[in-house]
Design an enzyme around this catalytic site. Structure first.
Site, PDB file in Angstrom:
ATOM      1  N   ASP A  73      58.073  33.482  45.234  1.00  0.00           N
ATOM      2  CA  ASP A  73      57.677  32.106  45.820  1.00  0.00           C
ATOM      3  C   ASP A  73      59.091  31.273  45.778  1.00  0.00           C
ATOM      4  O   ASP A  73      60.114  31.678  45.153  1.00  0.00           O
ATOM      5  CB  ASP A  73      56.826  31.398  44.837  1.00  0.00           C
ATOM      6  CG  ASP A  73      55.223  31.709  45.251  1.00  0.00           C
ATOM      7  OD1 ASP A  73      55.121  32.522  46.187  1.00  0.00           O
ATOM      8  OD2 ASP A  73      54.374  31.509  44.575  1.00  0.00           O
TER       9      ASP A  73
ATOM     10  N   LYS B 143      56.581  28.840  49.891  1.00  0.00           N
ATOM     11  CA  LYS B 143      55.836  27.363  50.552  1.00  0.00           C
ATOM     12  C   LYS B 143      56.531  26.218  50.216  1.00  0.00           C
ATOM     13  O   LYS B 143      56.661  25.753  49.130  1.00  0.00           O
ATOM     14  CB  LYS B 143      54.273  27.730  50.161  1.00  0.00           C
ATOM     15  CG  LYS B 143      53.778  29.007  50.530  1.00  0.00           C
ATOM     16  CD  LYS B 143      52.304  29.013  49.847  1.00  0.00           C
ATOM     17  CE  LYS B 143      51.510  30.253  50.138  1.00  0.00           C
ATOM     18  NZ  LYS B 143      50.348  30.466  49.448  1.00  0.00           N
TER      19      LYS B 143
ATOM     20  N   MET C  80      51.222  18.158  42.908  1.00  0.00           N
ATOM     21  CA  MET C  80      51.363  18.113  44.470  1.00  0.00           C
ATOM     22  C   MET C  80      50.927  16.815  44.842  1.00  0.00           C
ATOM     23  O   MET C  80      50.218  16.629  45.968  1.00  0.00           O
ATOM     24  CB  MET C  80      50.731  18.964  45.025  1.00  0.00           C
ATOM     25  CG  MET C  80      51.115  20.532  44.826  1.00  0.00           C
ATOM     26  SD  MET C  80      49.943  21.758  45.347  1.00  0.00           S
ATOM     27  CE  MET C  80      48.491  21.731  44.167  1.00  0.00           C
TER      28      MET C  80
END
Length: 258
Positions: free
Chosen positions: A34, A56, A170
């Site tokens: 990632d 991502k 997030m």
């Protein structure tokens, strides 16, 4: 023997990967990694290992989750040892459960290697204990974004009213909305809040304020960042031990955030 290791690489500091996780990186024929892992970990792969970037970013995915699941199955069925290297912990907002389900459906052997999640590590490096005998006996790790169709009002009402400390992943882009919900469901506007960007890294920086002031104070903070809400934030004033950039940089940062 074919096996897939779903590994938590930790929050960023390369030394925070577990011994077991590092061994999984070193033995892999294929590593699917990632964006938020420490890139230096890739130097630990064996010669000839195939490296596949699955990073991502908000609003942009190099590979879709279904494609990642497909690749894990594909490489495993080729008889390879596969390591799926994920930031933090794979089972804490890491979608590791979905990847494990894809493997289980095909009866492919897999192993979960837990990692240190940023929800505890970033506050710890900022001198914020997420629980404390005198300030907080409960903590919730929650996401600032929700799956489509979620009743967000009911979700936020439940967590805001039931927990002393909130660690919000997030959530930077939705910070004004989050602060409104915190107040709407009973948190005092004076409740301490911290935002910690790049927690555990040499680029770590933190700003502190209250629910009423943090939006303005955090204008220089970007993803990835952890939001911590609760009285424990105040403890950082005398427990902050990690100085990523030295005294001069800290003074400069304090000047910027006022």
């Amino acid at each position: 023997m074919t096996k897939v290791y779903i590994v938590g690489a930790g929050p960023g500091d390369i030394d925070l990967i577990t011994v077991k996780g590092l061994k999984a990186v070193q033995k892999a024929d294929v590593v699917l990694y990632d964006r938020l892992i420490n890139q230096d970990l890739l130097e630990e792969t064996k010669e000839g290992a195939e490296l596949v970037f699955c990073g991502k970013r908000p609003d942009h995915h190099a590979l879709s989750q279904s494609t990642i699941n497909h690749l894990l199955v594909k490489y495993a069925l080729q008889g390879k040892v596969v390591t799926r290297l994920k930031g933090g912990d794979p089972f804490v907002f890491g979608r590791g459960g979905e990847e494990a389900e894809a493997l289980a459906k095909r009866s492919i052997p897999f192993e979960i290697v837990p990692g240190i999640t940023s929800g505890t590590a970033a506050p710890a490096y900022a001198g914020i204990p997420v629980t404390h005998r005198d300030y907080s006996s409960s903590v919730a790790f929650i996401s600032g974004v929700s799956k489509p169709g979620t009743d967000e009002e009911a979700y936020w009402e439940r967590v805001v009213k039931s927990m002393d400390t909130l660690c919000i992943y997030m959530g930077v882009k939705r910070l004004p909305e989050i602060c409104d919900r915190l107040k709407n469901y009973g948190r005092s506007p004076d409740t301490p809040v911290a935002l910690i960007q790049n927690g555990t890294m040499n680029s770590q920086k933190m700003v502190k304020g209250t629910i009423d002031t943090i939006v303005e104070k955090s204008r220089f903070i970007e993803n990835p960042a952890m939001i911590v809400v609760g009285e424990v934030v105040e403890l950082s004033s005398h427990l902050q031990w990690f100085d990523p950039a030295g005294e001069d940089a800290r003074v400069s940062a304090e000047t910027i955030v006022g």
